[in-house]
Write an enzyme that holds these catalytic residues in place. Sequence first.
Site, PDB file in Angstrom:
ATOM      1  N   GLY A  26     -12.311  -9.733  10.243  1.00 39.05           N
ATOM      2  CA  GLY A  26     -11.310  -8.695  10.419  1.00 39.05           C
ATOM      3  C   GLY A  26     -11.425  -7.678   9.320  1.00 39.05           C
ATOM      4  CG  ASP A 144      -2.163  -8.336  10.473  1.00 41.21           C
ATOM      5  OD1 ASP A 144      -1.889  -7.422  11.273  1.00 41.21           O
ATOM      6  OD2 ASP A 144      -3.309  -8.776  10.313  1.00 41.21           O
TER       7      ASP A 144
END
Length: 564
Positions: A26, A144
Amino acid sequence: MSGNEGGDAARVVAGRYRLLGPLGRGGMGIVWRARDEVLGREVAVKEVRAPAGLDAGEVARMYRRLEREAWAAARISHRGVVTVYDVASEDGRPWIVMELVRGLSLAEVLEGEGPMTPQRAAHLGEQVLAALRSAHEAGVLHRDVKPANVLIANDGRVVLSDFGIASLEGSSAITMTGEVVGSPEFLAPERALGRDPGPESDLWSLGVMLYAAVEGVSPFRRDTPLSTLHAVVDRELPPPRRAGPLEPVLEGLLRKDPRERLAAAEAARMLRIIGAGGTVRAPGGPVSGPDAPTAFAHPGDGAYGPTPPMATAPVPVPPPPVPPPPVPPAPGPSRQGSAGAVLVFGIAVLVLVLALLVWLLLRNTGSGTDGAGGAAPPGSAPASASAPAAASGQASASASASASASSGTEPPQSVTLYVHTVRPAYDGACPPPGTLAPAFTGTVEVARTPAVVEYRWITRGGSAPAPDWQSIVYEADGPRTRQLDHTESGHRPGATLADAVRLEVRQPALAASAWLEFSVTCTKQTPTGGASSPAASGSPGGTPPPEPSPTPTPSPTPSGQAGA
């Protein structure tokens, strides 16, 4: 560390963690599957990489911040949170060592299966919210929350990963070079504007995730990160079309002003009701619809909003006292004097005493046969809610323990049940396989922890012998809800078996759900020497052990913390 991931796979980090292969990557680095050479177990190791364009001082500050937040995340103790084992240091940067969760991410499930039903999404969202509330109580923000960071484990757990390690200094979503870190479409408006986030920011991200789960699209995603952030701040929420009973929750969580956002406790209450098959008209509103569960928040449990009024048995009105008969005048001439007056007074007192005794006797006779105001027997579901719940294949029930004889101030322990049908019928060769047999899911909630709950699933028509009671242990300061999954594989060769099943609890309080009907139609005889009968499966009453709630078949390679 070089950019060649194939060459990195044999590396040992901090002299202990041998990298076996990448699980995902990511904006903040790569997650590796690794082996702890000291403890001999597999773990997930997150390699943190600084974004391009930062000078050495900024990189050092970022690594120190991430290391502090990783240790903060390690303080969270909740079954729905990925456990942080260690924060190792290698090449001057932190490597986050975490629990390896074997299963699929919610992003993979949505990609493979498409949008979820509102009920399934609510059940999943309730578990994610429980993990977030545990983190917020420990002073940790996630920052997140997105489908890639929600893992559905092979054992049925819903686990939230990457706690506290997805933000940069100042908690802004944009670095000094303008690079977006994370997923802008899930950022709360206050974060997109560079303001300090709070627990409400995680709730916004949860709302976006639930919207994407039921609608199949993210509500604010645009072609570029900056246009996405602009939509988050200025554009209205697109009206959902598939959310159904989940729409009030989405509307409450996705309010631009964090002060007006739906509170976590109220969101948990609404998600719990929707996940059990009920509906809510508005945030904090009453339960409605034929599938509305019979369970409700217990008195004194202020974390789940106001308690709805409870129906009480009518209190019998005592009959009026029998009026005393008129006192006859004392006989005799006035010369009897004080002796006659004393006699009259004694007769009046006697009549009053008799009238009082008659009134007390009548009151005790009309006050009920069990001293509880005509209450229903413990353990039975309310009749008014059982019929519609059974008709829809979904049910719930609640019961409270009797008041303790002690003089303590704690309310009596109670148990609340939420039960619904996953698969109501089977038609095919018998015995039915576990993945296709009638299946049910129940949630057992206690008023407080610690507690030990004894439960069993039992059939109404006796298609299976009564199973033994099983126990669940609720740890102190742990979650107050547990999910129980159950399948019914009883059958009649060459015929249809129609029966009903319910969930019963006997400790610490009596409770029983409504009956949930199911059927098993055998189109073929059981082959000779074929699959064993249910009685040989080893579970009580010939019923195979419960299976996890319906989740996609996991890939053989654990996705772990693939969201990075």
